[in-house]
Scaffold this active site. Structure first.
Site, mmCIF file in Angstrom:
data_model
loop_
_atom_site.group_PDB
_atom_site.id
_atom_site.type_symbol
_atom_site.label_atom_id
_atom_site.label_comp_id
_atom_site.label_asym_id
_atom_site.label_seq_id
_atom_site.Cartn_x
_atom_site.Cartn_y
_atom_site.Cartn_z
ATOM 1 N N ASP A 59 102.123 74.759 67.498
ATOM 2 C CA ASP A 59 101.371 73.498 67.411
ATOM 3 C C ASP A 59 102.334 72.323 67.209
ATOM 4 O O ASP A 59 102.156 71.261 67.791
ATOM 5 C CB ASP A 59 100.369 73.579 66.256
ATOM 6 C CG ASP A 59 99.518 74.833 66.360
ATOM 7 O OD1 ASP A 59 98.857 75.003 67.392
ATOM 8 O OD2 ASP A 59 99.545 75.667 65.428
ATOM 9 N N HIS A 73 96.043 77.318 61.736
ATOM 10 C CA HIS A 73 96.349 77.376 63.171
ATOM 11 C C HIS A 73 95.024 77.621 63.894
ATOM 12 O O HIS A 73 94.669 78.745 64.215
ATOM 13 C CB HIS A 73 97.344 78.501 63.475
ATOM 14 C CG HIS A 73 97.439 78.775 64.954
ATOM 15 N ND1 HIS A 73 97.984 77.902 65.837
ATOM 16 C CD2 HIS A 73 97.003 79.820 65.699
ATOM 17 C CE1 HIS A 73 97.898 78.395 67.062
ATOM 18 N NE2 HIS A 73 97.303 79.557 67.006
HETATM 19 P P1 NAX Z 1 97.994 90.780 74.142
HETATM 20 O O1 NAX Z 1 96.570 91.236 74.110
HETATM 21 O O2 NAX Z 1 98.690 90.568 75.441
HETATM 22 O O3 NAX Z 1 98.881 91.811 73.312
HETATM 23 C C1 NAX Z 1 98.511 92.288 72.067
HETATM 24 C C2 NAX Z 1 99.115 93.647 71.927
HETATM 25 O O4 NAX Z 1 98.848 94.099 70.611
HETATM 26 C C3 NAX Z 1 98.519 94.679 72.885
HETATM 27 O O5 NAX Z 1 99.571 95.320 73.597
HETATM 28 C C4 NAX Z 1 97.799 95.656 71.949
HETATM 29 O O6 NAX Z 1 97.860 96.997 72.417
HETATM 30 C C5 NAX Z 1 98.576 95.482 70.662
HETATM 31 N N1 NAX Z 1 97.843 95.835 69.447
HETATM 32 C C6 NAX Z 1 96.519 95.690 69.170
HETATM 33 N N2 NAX Z 1 96.245 96.165 67.952
HETATM 34 C C7 NAX Z 1 97.407 96.619 67.442
HETATM 35 C C8 NAX Z 1 97.754 97.238 66.220
HETATM 36 N N3 NAX Z 1 96.839 97.500 65.294
HETATM 37 N N4 NAX Z 1 99.043 97.575 66.022
HETATM 38 C C9 NAX Z 1 99.978 97.331 66.974
HETATM 39 N N5 NAX Z 1 99.703 96.761 68.147
HETATM 40 C C10 NAX Z 1 98.430 96.404 68.388
HETATM 41 O O7 NAX Z 1 98.028 89.460 73.238
HETATM 42 P P2 NAX Z 1 99.157 88.335 73.177
HETATM 43 O O8 NAX Z 1 98.900 87.330 74.217
HETATM 44 O O9 NAX Z 1 100.493 88.983 73.122
HETATM 45 O O10 NAX Z 1 98.794 87.640 71.785
HETATM 46 C C11 NAX Z 1 98.956 88.329 70.571
HETATM 47 C C12 NAX Z 1 98.324 87.549 69.437
HETATM 48 O O11 NAX Z 1 98.943 86.282 69.287
HETATM 49 C C13 NAX Z 1 96.833 87.250 69.633
HETATM 50 O O12 NAX Z 1 96.159 87.485 68.408
HETATM 51 C C14 NAX Z 1 96.817 85.781 69.926
HETATM 52 O O13 NAX Z 1 95.595 85.176 69.568
HETATM 53 C C15 NAX Z 1 97.944 85.302 69.051
HETATM 54 N N6 NAX Z 1 98.505 83.986 69.341
HETATM 55 C C16 NAX Z 1 98.918 83.238 68.296
HETATM 56 C C17 NAX Z 1 99.492 81.998 68.455
HETATM 57 C C18 NAX Z 1 99.941 81.193 67.287
HETATM 58 O O14 NAX Z 1 100.376 80.064 67.498
HETATM 59 N N7 NAX Z 1 99.888 81.673 66.040
HETATM 60 C C19 NAX Z 1 99.636 81.399 69.808
HETATM 61 C C20 NAX Z 1 99.576 82.404 70.904
HETATM 62 C C21 NAX Z 1 98.582 83.512 70.713
HETATM 63 O O15 NAX Z 1 97.312 83.011 71.049
#
Ligand code: NAX
Length: 330
Positions: A161, A189
């Site tokens: 952000d 966030h």
């Molecule tokens: P993806 O869905 O591409 O990847 C997430 C991965 O996490 C998947 O490979 C899944 O198998 C794995 N996963 C799910 N549960 C798990 C667990 N219990 N243990 C280990 N792995 C697990 O998501 P992606 O685009 O990489 O985003 C990941 C997270 O970042 C999301 O929650 C998203 O909302 C968050 N974000 C946070 C941001 C921030 O500024 N704080 C910005 C970007 C993003 O939106």
């Protein structure tokens, strides 16, 4: 000079979008510098393990000189064993029909056990950055489940952000983005976050002296930053990944290397009551770091009536989230 001991870094959700943009930069030296080897410990859930194998093949094929070892696992104890930096990226995103409370509870099921596993297995100097959303409250859950680890070792990511806000201000002022400093993101966030232009600086001058269009600063600027994630999904068909990975690198690097004198970084840290924020919330503040792992919330900044109201709203949202997950906080 003798080679340095590798730093162990854990990334959860390593086969996801952000993981794919993050791992290669960590392994290349972008996180800790060009002479610091790293070991990657990569956690996935079972359905993600095959894709993770492919990512590891690609990491191998980069032949990064600094990448000392890679471990992939679905076991929390293995993932966090000896780790000094845990980047908690994997989480369950909000799906259609899911209420905020449901989302928080589902993620509580992930972040509570991860907090405990970090406490049981990580190195004594461990630090944690939570990226997976809702990141402030996921961080609060993990931290509360690991009381053995000092509360100041836990961070949630508001740096994306900050970077978004800096870029908007730079474009409006017609200056390079590096001219914009002292940009704080207050609170959650989420769409209630408050990107603070009144304390920001452009080439050392108050941003509000350089950009005098108050209507824009209080209107389009805020909403563009607050809704940037949705705009990227709309344009790309996928949520922000490279910029999120970049912000994760920036966040860890700010703690590891320290912020520039007089400047700060945006991080959600445990509140000690600064600016009237309830103690214990994981709250986005301007944070100055000393490059030795220590940090302080920058105090003494002033807020006008508009900013005060925005900060009240985002604080209220975080208090609501904390209440929603009360059962998950031991
Ligand atoms: P993806 O869905 O591409 O990847 C997430 C991965 O996490 C998947 O490979 C899944 O198998 C794995 N996963 C799910 N549960 C798990 C667990 N219990 N243990 C280990 N792995 C697990 O998501 P992606 O685009 O990489 O985003 C990941 C997270 O970042 C999301 O929650 C998203 O909302 C968050 N974000 C946070 C941001 C921030 O500024 N704080 C910005 C970007 C993003 O939106």
């Amino acid at each position: 000079m003798a080679a340095k001991n590798p730093i162990h870094v854990t990334v959860t959700g390593a086969a996801g979008q952000i993981g794919y943009a993050l791992l290669f930069r960590i392994a290349s030296g972008a996180l800790f510098g060009p002479d610091q080897p790293v070991v990657l410990r990569l956690l996935e859930i079972e359905p993600g393990m095959k894709a993770l194998e492919g990512v590891v093949m690609e990491l191998d094929d980069c032949a990064f000189p600094l990448l000392a070892d890679i471990e992939t696992t679905t076991d929390l104890n293995v993932a966090f064993n000896g780790t000094s930096w845990a980047l908690l990226v994997g989480s369950i995103p909000r799906k259609a029909g899911m209420e905020r409370g449901d989302l928080l509870t589902v993620n509580g099921g992930i972040f509570g056990p991860q907090g405990q596993a970090i406490a049981n297995n990580a190195a004594s100097n461990v630090r944690v950055l939570v990226v997976g959303n809702p990141c402030n409250t996921n961080c609060l859950i993990a931290r509360s489940n690991a009381p053995e680890i000092p509360a100041d070792r836990w961070f949630a990511m508001t740096r994306l952000d900050e970077n978004r806000a800096k870029s908007q201000l730079a474009q409006k002022a017609g200056v390079p983005v590096a001219s914009v400093t002292n940009l704080a993101i207050w609170g959650n966030h989420s769409a209630t976050q408050f990107p603070d232009s009144t304390n920001a600086r452009i080439d050392g001058r108050p941003a509000t002296e350089v950009i005098t269009d108050t209507e824009w600063l209080q209107g389009d600027f805020l909403t563009t930053v607050q809704k940037r994630g949705a705009a990227i999904i709309e344009a790309r068909g996928l949520s922000s990944a490279a910029s999120a990975a970049n912000a994760a690198i920036d966040s860890v690097a700010a703690v590891h290397h320290g912020t520039a004198p007089g400047d700060w970084t945006s991080l959600a840290v445990v509140s000690h009551g600064e600016y009237g924020v309830p103690e214990g919330l994981q709250f986005g503040f301007p944070v100055a770091t000393d490059g030795k792992g220590g940090w302080t919330v920058v105090e003494g900044l002033t807020h006008d009536e508009f900013a005060t109201e925005r900060i009240r709203i985002t604080t209220e949202e975080l208090v609501g989230e904390r209440d929603d997950v009360a059962d998950l906080l031991p």
